[in-house]
Design a protein around this motif. Structure first.
Motif, PDB file in Angstrom:
ATOM      1  N   SER A 191       0.969  -1.205   0.085  1.00  0.00           N
ATOM      2  CA  SER A 191      -0.027  -0.127  -0.080  1.00  0.00           C
ATOM      3  C   SER A 191       0.918   1.257   0.079  1.00  0.00           C
ATOM      4  N   GLY A 192       2.161   1.183   0.542  1.00  0.00           N
ATOM      5  CA  GLY A 192       2.955   2.238   0.612  1.00  0.00           C
ATOM      6  C   GLY A 192       3.362   2.634  -0.408  1.00  0.00           C
ATOM      7  N   ARG A 193       3.506   2.011  -1.609  1.00  0.00           N
ATOM      8  CA  ARG A 193       3.939   2.036  -3.007  1.00  0.00           C
ATOM      9  C   ARG A 193       2.734   2.626  -3.987  1.00  0.00           C
ATOM     10  N   ILE A 194       1.516   2.858  -3.380  1.00  0.00           N
ATOM     11  CA  ILE A 194       0.507   3.355  -4.210  1.00  0.00           C
ATOM     12  C   ILE A 194       0.589   4.870  -4.258  1.00  0.00           C
ATOM     13  N   VAL A 195       0.396   5.359  -5.284  1.00  0.00           N
ATOM     14  CA  VAL A 195       0.100   6.940  -5.613  1.00  0.00           C
ATOM     15  C   VAL A 195      -1.527   7.111  -5.728  1.00  0.00           C
ATOM     16  N   TRP A 196      -2.290   7.437  -4.687  1.00  0.00           N
ATOM     17  CA  TRP A 196      -3.584   7.301  -4.801  1.00  0.00           C
ATOM     18  C   TRP A 196      -4.234   8.429  -5.585  1.00  0.00           C
ATOM     19  N   ASN A 197      -3.577   9.398  -5.597  1.00  0.00           N
ATOM     20  CA  ASN A 197      -4.087  10.793  -6.207  1.00  0.00           C
ATOM     21  C   ASN A 197      -3.793  10.973  -7.749  1.00  0.00           C
ATOM     22  N   PRO A 198      -4.679  10.555  -8.722  1.00  0.00           N
ATOM     23  CA  PRO A 198      -4.494  10.401 -10.049  1.00  0.00           C
ATOM     24  C   PRO A 198      -3.850  11.723 -10.672  1.00  0.00           C
ATOM     25  N   GLN A 199      -4.072  12.731 -10.070  1.00  0.00           N
ATOM     26  CA  GLN A 199      -3.630  14.210 -10.560  1.00  0.00           C
ATOM     27  C   GLN A 199      -2.002  14.076 -10.515  1.00  0.00           C
ATOM     28  N   ASP A 200      -1.477  13.157  -9.531  1.00  0.00           N
ATOM     29  CA  ASP A 200       0.038  13.228  -9.163  1.00  0.00           C
ATOM     30  C   ASP A 200       0.679  12.261 -10.114  1.00  0.00           C
ATOM     31  N   ARG A 201      -0.126  11.609 -10.766  1.00  0.00           N
ATOM     32  CA  ARG A 201       0.400  10.574 -11.686  1.00  0.00           C
ATOM     33  C   ARG A 201       1.136  11.292 -12.904  1.00  0.00           C
ATOM     34  N   LEU A 202       2.307  10.550 -13.317  1.00  0.00           N
ATOM     35  CA  LEU A 202       3.265  11.286 -14.411  1.00  0.00           C
ATOM     36  C   LEU A 202       3.035  10.164 -15.514  1.00  0.00           C
ATOM     37  N   ALA A 203       3.054  10.701 -16.663  1.00  0.00           N
ATOM     38  CA  ALA A 203       3.123   9.832 -17.956  1.00  0.00           C
ATOM     39  C   ALA A 203       4.577  10.103 -18.631  1.00  0.00           C
ATOM     40  N   GLU A 204       4.969   8.815 -19.163  1.00  0.00           N
ATOM     41  CA  GLU A 204       6.333   9.267 -20.085  1.00  0.00           C
ATOM     42  C   GLU A 204       5.986   9.734 -21.503  1.00  0.00           C
ATOM     43  N   ARG A 205       6.469  10.590 -21.998  1.00  0.00           N
ATOM     44  CA  ARG A 205       6.663  10.902 -23.455  1.00  0.00           C
ATOM     45  C   ARG A 205       7.944  11.168 -23.823  1.00  0.00           C
ATOM     46  N   TRP A 206       7.901  11.256 -25.240  1.00  0.00           N
ATOM     47  CA  TRP A 206       9.422  11.468 -25.994  1.00  0.00           C
ATOM     48  C   TRP A 206       9.315  12.768 -26.630  1.00  0.00           C
ATOM     49  N   ILE A 207      10.234  13.665 -26.536  1.00  0.00           N
ATOM     50  CA  ILE A 207      10.111  14.905 -27.178  1.00  0.00           C
ATOM     51  C   ILE A 207      11.193  14.994 -28.145  1.00  0.00           C
ATOM     52  N   GLY A 208      11.230  15.559 -29.233  1.00  0.00           N
ATOM     53  CA  GLY A 208      12.162  15.480 -30.346  1.00  0.00           C
ATOM     54  C   GLY A 208      12.931  16.551 -30.108  1.00  0.00           C
ATOM     55  N   VAL A 209      14.312  16.388 -30.010  1.00  0.00           N
ATOM     56  CA  VAL A 209      15.514  17.361 -29.526  1.00  0.00           C
ATOM     57  C   VAL A 209      16.107  17.787 -30.850  1.00  0.00           C
ATOM     58  N   VAL A 210      16.654  16.931 -31.782  1.00  0.00           N
ATOM     59  CA  VAL A 210      17.110  17.456 -32.763  1.00  0.00           C
ATOM     60  C   VAL A 210      16.989  16.510 -34.271  1.00  0.00           C
ATOM     61  N   PHE A 211      16.926  16.864 -35.347  1.00  0.00           N
ATOM     62  CA  PHE A 211      16.743  15.795 -36.790  1.00  0.00           C
ATOM     63  C   PHE A 211      17.906  16.528 -37.534  1.00  0.00           C
ATOM     64  N   LEU A 212      18.474  15.551 -38.053  1.00  0.00           N
ATOM     65  CA  LEU A 212      19.612  16.040 -38.944  1.00  0.00           C
ATOM     66  C   LEU A 212      19.670  15.071 -40.180  1.00  0.00           C
ATOM     67  N   GLN A 213      19.703  15.659 -41.385  1.00  0.00           N
ATOM     68  CA  GLN A 213      20.055  15.041 -42.504  1.00  0.00           C
ATOM     69  C   GLN A 213      20.862  15.549 -43.373  1.00  0.00           C
ATOM     70  N   GLY A 214      21.277  15.008 -44.598  1.00  0.00           N
ATOM     71  CA  GLY A 214      22.428  15.529 -45.451  1.00  0.00           C
ATOM     72  C   GLY A 214      23.696  15.506 -44.875  1.00  0.00           C
ATOM     73  N   ASP A 215      24.485  16.393 -45.165  1.00  0.00           N
ATOM     74  CA  ASP A 215      25.977  16.430 -44.616  1.00  0.00           C
ATOM     75  C   ASP A 215      26.006  16.350 -43.101  1.00  0.00           C
ATOM     76  N   GLU A 216      25.244  17.150 -42.421  1.00  0.00           N
ATOM     77  CA  GLU A 216      25.255  17.011 -41.079  1.00  0.00           C
ATOM     78  C   GLU A 216      24.935  15.658 -40.518  1.00  0.00           C
ATOM     79  N   ALA A 217      24.140  14.846 -40.988  1.00  0.00           N
ATOM     80  CA  ALA A 217      23.837  13.592 -40.554  1.00  0.00           C
ATOM     81  C   ALA A 217      24.974  12.753 -40.863  1.00  0.00           C
ATOM     82  N   ASP A 218      25.606  12.795 -42.127  1.00  0.00           N
ATOM     83  CA  ASP A 218      26.661  12.130 -42.480  1.00  0.00           C
ATOM     84  C   ASP A 218      27.803  12.146 -41.516  1.00  0.00           C
ATOM     85  N   ARG A 219      28.130  13.293 -40.846  1.00  0.00           N
ATOM     86  CA  ARG A 219      29.051  13.450 -40.065  1.00  0.00           C
ATOM     87  C   ARG A 219      28.723  12.651 -38.706  1.00  0.00           C
TER      88      ARG A 219
END
Length: 266
Positions: free
Chosen positions: A108-136
């Motif tokens: 029970s001590g490992r439960i987070v009861w308040n759903p507003q406190d729950r966190l969801a995992e997402r992935w954000i784009g930091v950088v995208f490279l193509q062409g010469d920059e990607a080749d390097r």
């Protein structure tokens, strides 16, 4: 209030308190309150175990000074010993219940009861490279490994500024996007996807946000990001190259088979 000296009075108070708890615990307005209640019950169970032992000791100690309803000392002594034995058995069962209750409290001590406190995992784009920059970067990965590539790409991560830009541009994903022929590598909170054939490299960072903010709309009508569009185009180019190598773009299958048989295909 407990007297700490009168067992009859304190037993009555304990019984009344448990009756009140049984009534009050029918509804918990805040489920998180179950944890301290479990803690108090655990402490109460330890005390109850001690009470059982002490009651058993009293019965055993006074067996030579008792009789039964028929004034039979032997029968009274036998009843006192039997009561002591049953009390010891009850104490043993309380030990088992105590261990179960203790395990329940741990879970029970490992439960987070308040759903507003729950966190969801997402992935954000930091950088995208193509062409010469990607080749390097691809060359760097070939010579020094994927961790060196991730470390290099992390130089484009400006923390909150990068997160805000990704949120604004819709470059937020449930999982790091993977396209045909992509390879993946992960270090810490970063995941890198790279495509040596299509000449693209991208870095994504793990981001935690409140669960209610992570609910996606039923129909996603967002415009694809520049990263997604470029990745799709690169994947399309590589698919066309593969098709040409295998026999030609839109080339009839019969002609392709003849060319391969004669060794004419590229």
């Amino acid at each position: 209030m407990p007297t700490f000296t009168n067992p009859t009075s304190d037993a009555g108070d304990a019984s009344e308190a448990l009756r009140g708890l049984a009534h009050a615990s029918r509804v918990f307005e805040n489920p998180a309150d179950t944890y301290p209640v479990l803690g108090d019950l655990l402490a109460g169970m330890r005390s109850l175990r001690q009470v059982m032992d002490q009651l058993a000791a009293v019965h055993a100690a006074h067996q030579q000074r008792v009789t039964d309803d028929d004034h039979n000392p032997a029968a009274g002594a036998a009843a006192a010993l039997a009561a002591a034995d049953e009390l010891h058995q009850a104490a043993t069962l309380i030990d088992q219940a105590h261990d179960r209750l203790n395990a329940a409290m741990s879970h029970s001590g490992r439960i987070v009861w308040n759903p507003q406190d729950r966190l969801a995992e997402r992935w954000i784009g930091v950088v995208f490279l193509q062409g010469d920059e990607a080749d390097r970067v691809l060359d760097l990965i070939d010579t020094k490994g994927v961790e060196a590539g991730i470390e290099h790409l992390s130089g484009w991560d400006y923390g909150t500024e990068t997160t805000d830009a990704a949120m604004e541009n819709g470059d937020v994903h449930d999982t790091p996007p993977v396209y045909p022929l992509d390879r993946q590598a992960e270090t810490g909170d970063y995941t890198m996807t790279y495509n040596p054939f299509g000449g693209t490299v991208a870095l994504y960072r793990r981001h935690l946000l409140p669960a209610e903010d992570a609910i996606d709309p039923a129909t996603d009508t967002r415009t694809p990001t520049a990263h997604q569009t470029a990745r799709s185009e690169a994947a399309g180019r590589e698919a066309r190259r593969s098709a040409i190598r295998d026999g030609g773009w839109f080339e009839p299958a019969a002609i392709t088979a003849v060319k391969q048989t004669r060794g004419l295909s590229l």
